[in-house]
Design an enzyme around this catalytic site. Sequence first.
Site, PDB file in Angstrom:
ATOM      1  N   HIS A  18       4.506   5.540  -0.369  1.00  0.00           N
ATOM      2  CA  HIS A  18       4.647   6.584   0.647  1.00  0.00           C
ATOM      3  C   HIS A  18       5.442   7.718   0.021  1.00  0.00           C
ATOM      4  O   HIS A  18       6.470   7.473  -0.618  1.00  0.00           O
ATOM      5  CB  HIS A  18       5.367   6.014   1.869  1.00  0.00           C
ATOM      6  N   ARG A  73      -4.931   4.074   1.634  1.00  0.00           N
ATOM      7  CA  ARG A  73      -5.022   4.051   3.096  1.00  0.00           C
ATOM      8  C   ARG A  73      -4.537   5.370   3.684  1.00  0.00           C
ATOM      9  O   ARG A  73      -3.543   5.928   3.226  1.00  0.00           O
ATOM     10  CB  ARG A  73      -4.142   2.929   3.638  1.00  0.00           C
ATOM     11  N   HIS A  97       5.125   0.987  -0.117  1.00  0.00           N
ATOM     12  CA  HIS A  97       5.008   1.025   1.333  1.00  0.00           C
ATOM     13  C   HIS A  97       3.955   0.088   1.893  1.00  0.00           C
ATOM     14  O   HIS A  97       4.163  -0.536   2.925  1.00  0.00           O
ATOM     15  CB  HIS A  97       4.661   2.467   1.713  1.00  0.00           C
ATOM     16  N   PHE A 109      -1.999  13.672  10.783  1.00  0.00           N
ATOM     17  CA  PHE A 109      -1.524  12.729   9.762  1.00  0.00           C
ATOM     18  C   PHE A 109      -2.261  13.010   8.454  1.00  0.00           C
ATOM     19  O   PHE A 109      -3.349  13.604   8.451  1.00  0.00           O
ATOM     20  CB  PHE A 109      -1.774  11.285  10.221  1.00  0.00           C
ATOM     21  N   GLU A 151       5.418   9.967   7.969  1.00  0.00           N
ATOM     22  CA  GLU A 151       4.504  11.064   7.659  1.00  0.00           C
ATOM     23  C   GLU A 151       4.402  12.037   8.841  1.00  0.00           C
ATOM     24  O   GLU A 151       4.044  13.211   8.677  1.00  0.00           O
ATOM     25  CB  GLU A 151       3.130  10.474   7.361  1.00  0.00           C
ATOM     26  N   LEU A 209      11.841   4.551   5.143  1.00  0.00           N
ATOM     27  CA  LEU A 209      10.787   5.535   5.420  1.00  0.00           C
ATOM     28  C   LEU A 209      11.239   6.731   6.268  1.00  0.00           C
ATOM     29  O   LEU A 209      11.914   6.563   7.273  1.00  0.00           O
ATOM     30  CB  LEU A 209       9.649   4.837   6.175  1.00  0.00           C
ATOM     31  N   GLN A 220       0.317   1.109  -2.083  1.00  0.00           N
ATOM     32  CA  GLN A 220       0.556   2.487  -1.642  1.00  0.00           C
ATOM     33  C   GLN A 220       2.025   2.876  -1.773  1.00  0.00           C
ATOM     34  O   GLN A 220       2.904   2.127  -1.354  1.00  0.00           O
ATOM     35  CB  GLN A 220       0.147   2.638  -0.179  1.00  0.00           C
ATOM     36  N   ARG A 267      -1.700  10.317   0.971  1.00  0.00           N
ATOM     37  CA  ARG A 267      -0.425   9.889   0.385  1.00  0.00           C
ATOM     38  C   ARG A 267      -0.450   9.784  -1.132  1.00  0.00           C
ATOM     39  O   ARG A 267       0.552  10.075  -1.791  1.00  0.00           O
ATOM     40  CB  ARG A 267      -0.035   8.539   0.972  1.00  0.00           C
TER      41      ARG A 267
HETATM   42  C1  FAD Z   1       8.565   1.751   7.927  1.00  0.00           C
HETATM   43  C2  FAD Z   1       7.088   1.634   8.157  1.00  0.00           C
HETATM   44  C3  FAD Z   1       6.455   2.477   9.051  1.00  0.00           C
HETATM   45  C4  FAD Z   1       5.088   2.381   9.272  1.00  0.00           C
HETATM   46  N1  FAD Z   1       4.500   3.235  10.149  1.00  0.00           N
HETATM   47  C5  FAD Z   1       3.171   3.131  10.375  1.00  0.00           C
HETATM   48  C6  FAD Z   1       2.512   3.993  11.297  1.00  0.00           C
HETATM   49  O1  FAD Z   1       3.138   4.847  11.924  1.00  0.00           O
HETATM   50  N2  FAD Z   1       1.178   3.841  11.463  1.00  0.00           N
HETATM   51  C7  FAD Z   1       0.449   2.897  10.801  1.00  0.00           C
HETATM   52  O2  FAD Z   1      -0.755   2.800  11.009  1.00  0.00           O
HETATM   53  N3  FAD Z   1       1.050   2.067   9.947  1.00  0.00           N
HETATM   54  C8  FAD Z   1       2.384   2.143   9.719  1.00  0.00           C
HETATM   55  N4  FAD Z   1       2.985   1.288   8.834  1.00  0.00           N
HETATM   56  C9  FAD Z   1       2.226   0.133   8.324  1.00  0.00           C
HETATM   57  C10 FAD Z   1       2.139  -0.922   9.430  1.00  0.00           C
HETATM   58  O3  FAD Z   1       3.337  -0.925  10.169  1.00  0.00           O
HETATM   59  C11 FAD Z   1       1.888  -2.315   8.887  1.00  0.00           C
HETATM   60  O4  FAD Z   1       0.833  -2.297   7.990  1.00  0.00           O
HETATM   61  C12 FAD Z   1       1.544  -3.261  10.041  1.00  0.00           C
HETATM   62  O5  FAD Z   1       2.545  -3.197  11.036  1.00  0.00           O
HETATM   63  C13 FAD Z   1       1.380  -4.669   9.540  1.00  0.00           C
HETATM   64  O6  FAD Z   1       1.218  -5.516  10.642  1.00  0.00           O
HETATM   65  P1  FAD Z   1       0.834  -7.037  10.440  1.00  0.00           P
HETATM   66  O7  FAD Z   1       0.660  -7.607  11.796  1.00  0.00           O
HETATM   67  O8  FAD Z   1      -0.274  -7.148   9.474  1.00  0.00           O
HETATM   68  O9  FAD Z   1       2.123  -7.672   9.727  1.00  0.00           O
HETATM   69  P2  FAD Z   1       3.673  -7.684  10.103  1.00  0.00           P
HETATM   70  O10 FAD Z   1       4.020  -6.844  11.257  1.00  0.00           O
HETATM   71  O11 FAD Z   1       4.402  -7.451   8.817  1.00  0.00           O
HETATM   72  O12 FAD Z   1       3.893  -9.153  10.560  1.00  0.00           O
HETATM   73  C14 FAD Z   1       3.824 -10.237   9.656  1.00  0.00           C
HETATM   74  C15 FAD Z   1       4.103 -11.492  10.418  1.00  0.00           C
HETATM   75  O13 FAD Z   1       3.879 -12.597   9.575  1.00  0.00           O
HETATM   76  C16 FAD Z   1       4.961 -13.494   9.673  1.00  0.00           C
HETATM   77  N5  FAD Z   1       5.036 -14.234   8.421  1.00  0.00           N
HETATM   78  C17 FAD Z   1       5.050 -13.750   7.161  1.00  0.00           C
HETATM   79  N6  FAD Z   1       5.130 -14.756   6.277  1.00  0.00           N
HETATM   80  C18 FAD Z   1       5.165 -15.898   7.010  1.00  0.00           C
HETATM   81  C19 FAD Z   1       5.250 -17.258   6.681  1.00  0.00           C
HETATM   82  N7  FAD Z   1       5.375 -17.679   5.424  1.00  0.00           N
HETATM   83  N8  FAD Z   1       5.269 -18.166   7.689  1.00  0.00           N
HETATM   84  C20 FAD Z   1       5.194 -17.767   8.973  1.00  0.00           C
HETATM   85  N9  FAD Z   1       5.120 -16.484   9.333  1.00  0.00           N
HETATM   86  C21 FAD Z   1       5.097 -15.569   8.362  1.00  0.00           C
HETATM   87  C22 FAD Z   1       6.158 -12.628   9.971  1.00  0.00           C
HETATM   88  O14 FAD Z   1       7.178 -13.370  10.584  1.00  0.00           O
HETATM   89  C23 FAD Z   1       5.533 -11.605  10.911  1.00  0.00           C
HETATM   90  O15 FAD Z   1       5.489 -12.131  12.194  1.00  0.00           O
HETATM   91  C24 FAD Z   1       4.340   1.406   8.586  1.00  0.00           C
HETATM   92  C25 FAD Z   1       4.968   0.561   7.685  1.00  0.00           C
HETATM   93  C26 FAD Z   1       6.316   0.695   7.448  1.00  0.00           C
HETATM   94  C27 FAD Z   1       6.938  -0.172   6.412  1.00  0.00           C
END
Ligand code: FAD
Length: 584
Positions: free
Chosen positions: A237, A392, A351, A121, A250, A247, A235, A281
């Site tokens: 991407h 990141r 991203h 990566f 990567e 997306l 960031q 990135r």
């Molecule tokens: C397309 C894509 C691919 C990616 N691939 C990778 C990868 O391969 N490797 C890597 O390390 N990272 C990757 N990332 C980044 C990574 O996926 C995210 O940073 C990570 O999944 C975030 O997880 P989280 O639990 O912080 O938030 P999220 O998974 O975004 O969850 C947020 C939660 O908060 C809840 N929420 C939000 N606002 C409210 C509210 N007002 N009230 C109640 N609930 C709320 C939502 O319902 C959800 O349940 C990728 C990102 C994208 C966009």
Amino acid sequence: MEVLKYDLLILGSGLAGLRAAIQAAIVSKEKIRIAVISKLHAMRSHSVAAEGGIAGVLYPEATGDSLDLHAYDTVKGSDFLADQDVVELFVRFAPEELKFLDHLGVPWSRTPDGRIAQRMFGGMSIPRTAYAADKTGFFIMSTLYDNVLRFENIDIYHEHMATSLIMENGYVKGFTVLDLKEGVLKVFLGKASIIATGGAARIYGFTTVSSSVTGDGAAMSYRAGIPLKDMEFMQFHPTGIVPSGILITEAARGEGGYLINRSGERFMSRYAPQRMEVAPRDIVARAIVREIQEGRGFIHEESGLGYVHLDLRHLGEEKINTRLPFIRELSKKLINVDPVHEPIPVRPTAHYTMGGIHADTYGHIMFNSTDYVPNLWGAGEAVATSLHGANRLGSNSLAECVVWGRFTGESAARYAENASSSLLEVSSTVEEIFKREEKRLFDQMFKPELNAEDPYIIRQELWRTMDTYVYVFRDEKGLLEAGRIVRDLKDRFSRVRVDDKSRKYNMNLKEVIELGNMLDIAEVVIVSALARTESRGAHYRTDYPKRDDVNWLKHTLAYYTPEGPRLDYIPVRITRWKPEERKY
Ligand SMILES: Cc1cc2nc3c(=O)[nH]c(=O)nc-3n(C[C@H](O)[C@H](O)[C@H](O)COP(=O)(O)OP(=O)(O)OC[C@H]3O[C@@H](n4cnc5c(N)ncnc54)[C@H](O)[C@@H]3O)c2cc1C
């Protein structure tokens, strides 16, 4: 006023929130009552979209990898803005978390001898990104979700949207929460809370993130007096598919994909001769935009967007089908391009939010550099523990979610076990905040006047502004213009209307609430970026193209005031790695 009381409230059910819930249930021996609150159905959280993989040093003897190397890569990748004690803690716990996920049953891709497969990566000096084909997020989420369902002390509130933090005497008592199914505002009170609401990249129009990634948790915390840290570092991407921005992982470059310009040249040799396409990135994103700006890219006819090509053809059909099946599927479905036969059009796309709610090394949320919100923690993309600094490295985010899910789940559960039940009392503050929110949502937003502002026009204008002026390259003139436009949009937002008058499943109201959050976050991003007169990681100022360690080796803290963000700064914690020039 419906009031629900729990020992622990977890806001968000992505990777970070679910991991926190499991840890809290385990350490409390299932004694405390836990609510997971999510504005989506839990399994639709954005984490399911993660494709490429999750970082961690798994087999150092076999691969020559080490915790120090992972830490150094992360610090260098961060352009030396990461807090180094945080990085060292992270690399130590990431392998444990990967093994924990393995025990829970994540169906990893494997090597022929049965080890968890790891791929290259960007910015990592060794293949250390564990993966499950190119659907890693989906598989980890399914596994965590299945396991959360095993615990009887965890209640999941799907489609419940928090609208504000209830703060009293420096403690968080809970949240006002809109039950989207019924259209009713409720109060959730908790002895301890964890915010895991994800990032904010939806403040951009051209982005990889789903429409739900609107920075709600960060905006609510900010309005409640908690600072947001390092928000200028968004960031981009390098490989968003043109014209949608969705997306292309990567991993496509990690598996050997090339970036080529209009002359068929692998232009990364000009920008990162050693690492080429698997440089970090920020560097690859700038290289692509430079190629486009200097006339060596292509122009997409319908959208007018500039782009370059991501070429996977030389990888062959079999490798693409086994390692990158989702990428092939996406590309065929979205733009009718089969990467086995044709290159994919890509350009940098918003991203990931490196900044977030200000937290300490273990995810405990802070008011400033010394004072804590005693009963509030945060994990995942919503929070800035300062692991990623100014940039990141791909695959460090999923690992961050599980590592800090574990830390915060444990700390918050321990706190809740011993906390006073007075935190669960319905005080006058709770009643006042509830009334204020009811008025804001149901009286002010349901504007009857026909000439009130259309939220979708405001959102469109916000996206255009961020995509234009706060993109990969920024300068003072553009940031000032962006600030002016966003302030104007905020003013128009105060007269916004919700056309849909129904209570149940009112997605129009939900999107208006999100828009309010996005406007606040966008303003913080712009003001923080305008103040930082240097270039570091993802924040590149064409008018200040050099990194300036003398003046800017520090974190930005942005505090809410009615007139706009007030900025303050705290130092970066350097332990072992002195800042040096980044060469790849
Ligand atoms: C397309 C894509 C691919 C990616 N691939 C990778 C990868 O391969 N490797 C890597 O390390 N990272 C990757 N990332 C980044 C990574 O996926 C995210 O940073 C990570 O999944 C975030 O997880 P989280 O639990 O912080 O938030 P999220 O998974 O975004 O969850 C947020 C939660 O908060 C809840 N929420 C939000 N606002 C409210 C509210 N007002 N009230 C109640 N609930 C709320 C939502 O319902 C959800 O349940 C990728 C990102 C994208 C966009």
